[in-house]
Design an enzyme around this catalytic site. Structure first.
Site, PDB file in Angstrom:
ATOM      1  N   TYR A  82      -4.917  25.922  -4.722  1.00  0.00           N
ATOM      2  CA  TYR A  82      -3.851  25.682  -3.745  1.00  0.00           C
ATOM      3  C   TYR A  82      -2.488  25.938  -4.361  1.00  0.00           C
ATOM      4  O   TYR A  82      -1.646  26.638  -3.779  1.00  0.00           O
ATOM      5  CB  TYR A  82      -3.936  24.247  -3.230  1.00  0.00           C
ATOM      6  CG  TYR A  82      -2.940  23.927  -2.143  1.00  0.00           C
ATOM      7  CD1 TYR A  82      -3.147  24.371  -0.845  1.00  0.00           C
ATOM      8  CD2 TYR A  82      -1.784  23.201  -2.426  1.00  0.00           C
ATOM      9  CE1 TYR A  82      -2.236  24.093   0.165  1.00  0.00           C
ATOM     10  CE2 TYR A  82      -0.869  22.909  -1.432  1.00  0.00           C
ATOM     11  CZ  TYR A  82      -1.100  23.357  -0.142  1.00  0.00           C
ATOM     12  OH  TYR A  82      -0.180  23.083   0.848  1.00  0.00           O
ATOM     13  N   SER A  91       4.577  25.420   0.181  1.00  0.00           N
ATOM     14  CA  SER A  91       4.500  24.059  -0.322  1.00  0.00           C
ATOM     15  C   SER A  91       5.295  23.960  -1.615  1.00  0.00           C
ATOM     16  O   SER A  91       5.291  24.888  -2.433  1.00  0.00           O
ATOM     17  CB  SER A  91       3.045  23.665  -0.602  1.00  0.00           C
ATOM     18  OG  SER A  91       2.977  22.408  -1.248  1.00  0.00           O
TER      19      SER A  91
END
Length: 232
Positions: free
Chosen positions: A154, A135
């Site tokens: 994350y 990501s």
């Protein structure tokens, strides 16, 4: 370079029971690939033909070893490390050590253990590819430019996965194995949410094209689903 779509190539996808992983499995199957779809449970809506389901809990090293044992001596052209989770309660105030480590286990450690366990299978293929679905949120250079997400676990897990990708690329390049970090975009899935901008079909289509075109010279690259380079 990975096997041509429609040719007897085999792809293994983690987190294939829903979302982006489910769409990747669907598109690979429709292109004629043999698909090994991995997840904790068989999805209620099933899979297409040419899709083989294998139970897998990527947070359990024993489950990963068991999968590798079941797949012994089977060539693997593409490994897509797609399984990922987010924090249940993001933000600094809500951060809990155990929950943080759970995200790291799924998003960072699991792809490394999968590469290690399935390395013999990858070595049996011609020009295999490991695609780590990362990501841009984990990018030191670009992750905070237009993204105010405060999910510490994350972001840290994806930043660590970037380093794992670079390390794997260096270690496996002599064996002719290409390793990529791929940003799928903000995808309309359970994880991405309904406000996300990109349909899963479009993201998966772009990711498949990048994987298909990749060669060992591209190993260690960090790319978006549409082929743009992401700053580390």
């Amino acid at each position: 370079m990975a096997a041509e779509p429609g040719q007897p190539g085999t792809v293994l996808i983690t987190g294939a029971g829903r979302g982006l992983g489910r769409e990747l499995a669907r598109q690979y199957a429709r292109a004629g690939w043999r698909v090994i779809a991995c997840g904790r449970a068989f999805p209620a809506d099933g899979f297409e033909e040419r899709v083989e389901f294998q139970p897998l809990d990527v947070t359990d090293p024993a489950s990963i070893r068991s999968l590798a044992s079941r797949l012994a001596d089977r060539p693997l052209d593409v490994l897509v490390n797609n399984a990922a989770v987010r924090s249940r309660a993001p933000g600094l105030v809500a951060l809990e050590p155990e929950a943080f480590l759970d995200v790291i286990s799924t998003n960072t450690l699991a792809p490394i253990l999968m590469a290690k366990a399935l390395l013999p299978n990858l070595r049996l293929a011609a020009g295999p590819v490991i695609a780590n679905i990362g990501s841009r949120a984990g990018s030191m250079a670009e992750g905070l430019l237009d993204d105010d997400d405060d999910d510490y676990a994350y972001r840290c897990s994806k930043a660590a996965l970037n380093m794992a990708t670079v390390q794997l690329a260096r270690d496996l390049k002599p064996a002719g194995i290409t390793v990529l970090a791929l940003h799928p975009g903000w995808v309309k899935t359970d994880m991405g949410g309904p406000e996300a901008a990109l349909p899963a079909e479009d993201s998966a289509r772009g990711l498949c094209e990048i994987i298909h075109c990749a060669s060992v010279e591209d190993s260690g690259s960090f790319l978006t689903f549409d082929g743009k380079r992401v700053g580390w």
